[in-house]
Design a protein around this motif. Structure first.
Motif, PDB file in Angstrom:
ATOM      1  N   HIS A  93      47.283 -65.196 -91.251  1.00 58.58           N
ATOM      2  CA  HIS A  93      45.921 -65.532 -91.681  1.00 58.58           C
ATOM      3  C   HIS A  93      44.989 -65.731 -90.485  1.00 58.58           C
ATOM      4  O   HIS A  93      43.801 -65.372 -90.533  1.00 58.58           O
ATOM      5  CB  HIS A  93      45.923 -66.810 -92.523  1.00 58.58           C
ATOM      6  CG  HIS A  93      46.316 -66.603 -93.958  1.00 58.58           C
ATOM      7  ND1 HIS A  93      45.573 -65.840 -94.838  1.00 58.58           N
ATOM      8  CD2 HIS A  93      47.374 -67.074 -94.667  1.00 58.58           C
ATOM      9  CE1 HIS A  93      46.148 -65.850 -96.020  1.00 58.58           C
ATOM     10  NE2 HIS A  93      47.249 -66.582 -95.948  1.00 58.58           N
ATOM     11  N   LEU A  94      45.524 -66.302 -89.418  1.00 61.93           N
ATOM     12  CA  LEU A  94      44.693 -66.646 -88.256  1.00 61.93           C
ATOM     13  C   LEU A  94      44.641 -65.542 -87.216  1.00 61.93           C
ATOM     14  O   LEU A  94      43.880 -65.633 -86.254  1.00 61.93           O
ATOM     15  CB  LEU A  94      45.227 -67.929 -87.605  1.00 61.93           C
ATOM     16  CG  LEU A  94      45.165 -69.192 -88.462  1.00 61.93           C
ATOM     17  CD1 LEU A  94      45.882 -70.339 -87.756  1.00 61.93           C
ATOM     18  CD2 LEU A  94      43.729 -69.576 -88.762  1.00 61.93           C
ATOM     19  N   GLY A  95      45.481 -64.509 -87.383  1.00 67.86           N
ATOM     20  CA  GLY A  95      45.495 -63.422 -86.411  1.00 67.86           C
ATOM     21  C   GLY A  95      46.157 -63.807 -85.099  1.00 67.86           C
ATOM     22  O   GLY A  95      45.785 -63.283 -84.038  1.00 67.86           O
ATOM     23  N   ILE A  96      47.131 -64.732 -85.146  1.00 68.25           N
ATOM     24  CA  ILE A  96      47.868 -65.116 -83.947  1.00 68.25           C
ATOM     25  C   ILE A  96      49.362 -64.955 -84.249  1.00 68.25           C
ATOM     26  O   ILE A  96      49.743 -64.554 -85.345  1.00 68.25           O
ATOM     27  CB  ILE A  96      47.546 -66.559 -83.500  1.00 68.25           C
ATOM     28  CG1 ILE A  96      47.851 -67.558 -84.637  1.00 68.25           C
ATOM     29  CG2 ILE A  96      46.090 -66.671 -83.085  1.00 68.25           C
ATOM     30  CD1 ILE A  96      47.538 -68.999 -84.274  1.00 68.25           C
ATOM     31  N   THR A  97      50.215 -65.281 -83.288  1.00 76.32           N
ATOM     32  CA  THR A  97      51.648 -65.079 -83.478  1.00 76.32           C
ATOM     33  C   THR A  97      52.314 -66.336 -84.036  1.00 76.32           C
ATOM     34  O   THR A  97      51.809 -67.459 -83.869  1.00 76.32           O
ATOM     35  CB  THR A  97      52.333 -64.708 -82.150  1.00 76.32           C
ATOM     36  OG1 THR A  97      52.248 -65.830 -81.250  1.00 76.32           O
ATOM     37  CG2 THR A  97      51.670 -63.495 -81.521  1.00 76.32           C
ATOM     38  N   GLY A 125      51.636 -79.885 -79.875  1.00 77.96           N
ATOM     39  CA  GLY A 125      50.373 -80.493 -80.276  1.00 77.96           C
ATOM     40  C   GLY A 125      49.236 -80.305 -79.299  1.00 77.96           C
ATOM     41  O   GLY A 125      48.167 -80.893 -79.449  1.00 77.96           O
ATOM     42  N   ASN A 126      49.449 -79.477 -78.268  1.00 77.74           N
ATOM     43  CA  ASN A 126      48.403 -79.241 -77.269  1.00 77.74           C
ATOM     44  C   ASN A 126      47.572 -78.034 -77.696  1.00 77.74           C
ATOM     45  O   ASN A 126      47.811 -76.910 -77.266  1.00 77.74           O
ATOM     46  CB  ASN A 126      49.044 -79.016 -75.897  1.00 77.74           C
ATOM     47  CG  ASN A 126      48.014 -78.913 -74.793  1.00 77.74           C
ATOM     48  OD1 ASN A 126      46.883 -79.355 -74.957  1.00 77.74           O
ATOM     49  ND2 ASN A 126      48.408 -78.325 -73.677  1.00 77.74           N
ATOM     50  N   ILE A 127      46.577 -78.272 -78.539  1.00 80.88           N
ATOM     51  CA  ILE A 127      45.810 -77.187 -79.137  1.00 80.88           C
ATOM     52  C   ILE A 127      44.411 -77.154 -78.532  1.00 80.88           C
ATOM     53  O   ILE A 127      43.728 -78.179 -78.510  1.00 80.88           O
ATOM     54  CB  ILE A 127      45.697 -77.378 -80.663  1.00 80.88           C
ATOM     55  CG1 ILE A 127      47.063 -77.715 -81.266  1.00 80.88           C
ATOM     56  CG2 ILE A 127      45.101 -76.152 -81.325  1.00 80.88           C
ATOM     57  CD1 ILE A 127      46.992 -78.152 -82.709  1.00 80.88           C
ATOM     58  N   PRO A 128      43.954 -76.014 -78.027  1.00 78.97           N
ATOM     59  CA  PRO A 128      42.579 -75.921 -77.524  1.00 78.97           C
ATOM     60  C   PRO A 128      41.576 -76.297 -78.611  1.00 78.97           C
ATOM     61  O   PRO A 128      41.805 -76.048 -79.800  1.00 78.97           O
ATOM     62  CB  PRO A 128      42.444 -74.439 -77.136  1.00 78.97           C
ATOM     63  CG  PRO A 128      43.841 -73.951 -76.963  1.00 78.97           C
ATOM     64  CD  PRO A 128      44.677 -74.739 -77.922  1.00 78.97           C
ATOM     65  N   ILE A 181      54.328 -72.248 -83.680  1.00 75.56           N
ATOM     66  CA  ILE A 181      55.445 -73.136 -83.339  1.00 75.56           C
ATOM     67  C   ILE A 181      55.080 -74.027 -82.154  1.00 75.56           C
ATOM     68  O   ILE A 181      55.349 -75.238 -82.146  1.00 75.56           O
ATOM     69  CB  ILE A 181      56.711 -72.305 -83.030  1.00 75.56           C
ATOM     70  CG1 ILE A 181      57.223 -71.620 -84.297  1.00 75.56           C
ATOM     71  CG2 ILE A 181      57.804 -73.190 -82.438  1.00 75.56           C
ATOM     72  CD1 ILE A 181      58.345 -70.631 -84.051  1.00 75.56           C
ATOM     73  N   THR A 182      54.444 -73.429 -81.151  1.00 75.73           N
ATOM     74  CA  THR A 182      54.030 -74.209 -79.970  1.00 75.73           C
ATOM     75  C   THR A 182      53.045 -75.288 -80.355  1.00 75.73           C
ATOM     76  O   THR A 182      53.162 -76.445 -79.912  1.00 75.73           O
ATOM     77  CB  THR A 182      53.402 -73.277 -78.916  1.00 75.73           C
ATOM     78  OG1 THR A 182      54.361 -72.304 -78.502  1.00 75.73           O
ATOM     79  CG2 THR A 182      52.941 -74.074 -77.698  1.00 75.73           C
ATOM     80  N   TYR A 183      52.057 -74.935 -81.184  1.00 78.10           N
ATOM     81  CA  TYR A 183      51.060 -75.921 -81.614  1.00 78.10           C
ATOM     82  C   TYR A 183      51.717 -77.065 -82.382  1.00 78.10           C
ATOM     83  O   TYR A 183      51.350 -78.236 -82.219  1.00 78.10           O
ATOM     84  CB  TYR A 183      50.003 -75.258 -82.498  1.00 78.10           C
ATOM     85  CG  TYR A 183      49.044 -74.341 -81.767  1.00 78.10           C
ATOM     86  CD1 TYR A 183      48.967 -74.331 -80.380  1.00 78.10           C
ATOM     87  CD2 TYR A 183      48.203 -73.475 -82.478  1.00 78.10           C
ATOM     88  CE1 TYR A 183      48.090 -73.496 -79.715  1.00 78.10           C
ATOM     89  CE2 TYR A 183      47.323 -72.631 -81.824  1.00 78.10           C
ATOM     90  CZ  TYR A 183      47.272 -72.642 -80.444  1.00 78.10           C
ATOM     91  OH  TYR A 183      46.391 -71.808 -79.801  1.00 78.10           O
ATOM     92  N   GLU A 184      52.658 -76.728 -83.241  1.00 79.79           N
ATOM     93  CA  GLU A 184      53.293 -77.753 -84.071  1.00 79.79           C
ATOM     94  C   GLU A 184      54.220 -78.655 -83.262  1.00 79.79           C
ATOM     95  O   GLU A 184      54.290 -79.858 -83.521  1.00 79.79           O
ATOM     96  CB  GLU A 184      54.071 -77.103 -85.211  1.00 79.79           C
ATOM     97  CG  GLU A 184      53.174 -76.448 -86.257  1.00 79.79           C
ATOM     98  CD  GLU A 184      53.917 -75.954 -87.477  1.00 79.79           C
ATOM     99  OE1 GLU A 184      53.242 -75.551 -88.444  1.00 79.79           O
ATOM    100  OE2 GLU A 184      55.168 -75.982 -87.484  1.00 79.79           O
ATOM    101  N   GLN A 221      55.137 -70.655 -91.407  1.00 79.02           N
ATOM    102  CA  GLN A 221      54.531 -70.463 -90.084  1.00 79.02           C
ATOM    103  C   GLN A 221      54.022 -69.038 -89.922  1.00 79.02           C
ATOM    104  O   GLN A 221      52.939 -68.814 -89.371  1.00 79.02           O
ATOM    105  CB  GLN A 221      55.548 -70.797 -88.990  1.00 79.02           C
ATOM    106  CG  GLN A 221      55.893 -72.275 -88.905  1.00 79.02           C
ATOM    107  CD  GLN A 221      57.025 -72.542 -87.954  1.00 79.02           C
ATOM    108  OE1 GLN A 221      57.905 -71.708 -87.769  1.00 79.02           O
ATOM    109  NE2 GLN A 221      57.035 -73.724 -87.329  1.00 79.02           N
ATOM    110  N   GLN A 222      54.787 -68.061 -90.409  1.00 78.73           N
ATOM    111  CA  GLN A 222      54.379 -66.665 -90.289  1.00 78.73           C
ATOM    112  C   GLN A 222      53.139 -66.382 -91.119  1.00 78.73           C
ATOM    113  O   GLN A 222      52.234 -65.656 -90.682  1.00 78.73           O
ATOM    114  CB  GLN A 222      55.515 -65.734 -90.709  1.00 78.73           C
ATOM    115  CG  GLN A 222      55.229 -64.255 -90.448  1.00 78.73           C
ATOM    116  CD  GLN A 222      54.997 -63.971 -88.982  1.00 78.73           C
ATOM    117  OE1 GLN A 222      55.863 -64.203 -88.149  1.00 78.73           O
ATOM    118  NE2 GLN A 222      53.814 -63.466 -88.644  1.00 78.73           N
TER     119      GLN A 222
END
Length: 219
Positions: free
Chosen positions: A21-25, A36-39, A30-33, A15-16
């Motif tokens: 790679h994506l420049g996010i935390t 599943g509420n992904i913009p 973890i929230t996305y996984e 996850q890290q």
């Protein structure tokens, strides 16, 4: 629906590592996984990354990713507060530019040109109007305006980042261009800062701000 956890694990990424790679935390991953509420914009970006990473590893990728792999994703060099001074000296040095971290952006119909990302440092663009404020650590997507067009800058449509010979990187609103004296009147949004006049001869580059990634929510 994109299954981030499934695709991440298939590529052997933690996850890290994916977050880096994506420049996010990692917390965002973890929230996305879990939820599943992904913009949609993030879905496109993550799918594009998975497709490119899979290609680099000679791995196959799923139909869900193929559906997004042609998204207009730009990976744009990022000038942050730590390398602004060096950028001021090496902004035309392609080796230096190539060595900068690349910030991903979703851009509809990207045009040819020189794109640069800038991280806001300081509070000169703090406004009473939250929606127009540019706060510390916000990241800007900017496109350079060629010098031959400086006589008709779109000052009513955009705010700008200027690269000044002595002041370095400046994020300002251009209140007025005075062509007969070759000057720009720069206006901060923060009332604690004063307007300043700069000579065009002292300006190395001008970038218009196209998009903003907000570091934190506005009140």
């Amino acid at each position: 629906m994109l299954d981030i956890k499934k695709e991440r694990e298939k590529l052997g990424l933690t996850q890290q590592e994916l977050a880096d790679h994506l420049g996010i935390t990692r917390k965002t991953i973890i929230t996305y996984e879990n939820k599943g509420n992904i913009p949609e914009s993030k879905t496109k970006l993550i799918s594009y990354f998975f497709s490119q990473y899979s290609k680099s590893k000679n791995e196959e990728y799923s139909e869900e990713i193929k559906n997004f792999s042609e998204s207009n994703v730009l990976f744009v060099p990022l000038v942050n507060h730590r390398n602004q001074e060096e950028f001021s000296q090496k902004y035309n040095n392609q080796n230096f530019i190539n060595g900068l971290h690349k910030e991903p952006w979703i851009v509809d119909n990207p045009k040819d040109g020189n794109y640069v990302s800038f991280e806001i440092f300081g509070d000169s663009m703090l406004s009473d109007r939250a929606e127009e404020s540019l706060l510390q650590n916000d990241i800007l997507l900017c496109k350079e305006i060629e010098e031959k067009h400086w006589d008709r800058l779109p000052i009513k449509q955009y705010d700008f980042v200027l690269l000044h010979k002595t002041e370095g990187v400046l994020c300002r609103r251009i209140a007025e261009t005075i062509l007969d004296t070759q000057k720009l009147i720069l206006e901060p949004l923060n009332p604690l800062y004063n307007e300043t006049n700069v000579e065009l001869n002292d300006v190395l580059a001008i970038y218009r701000i196209i998009s903003v990634k907000r570091f934190r929510r506005r009140l």
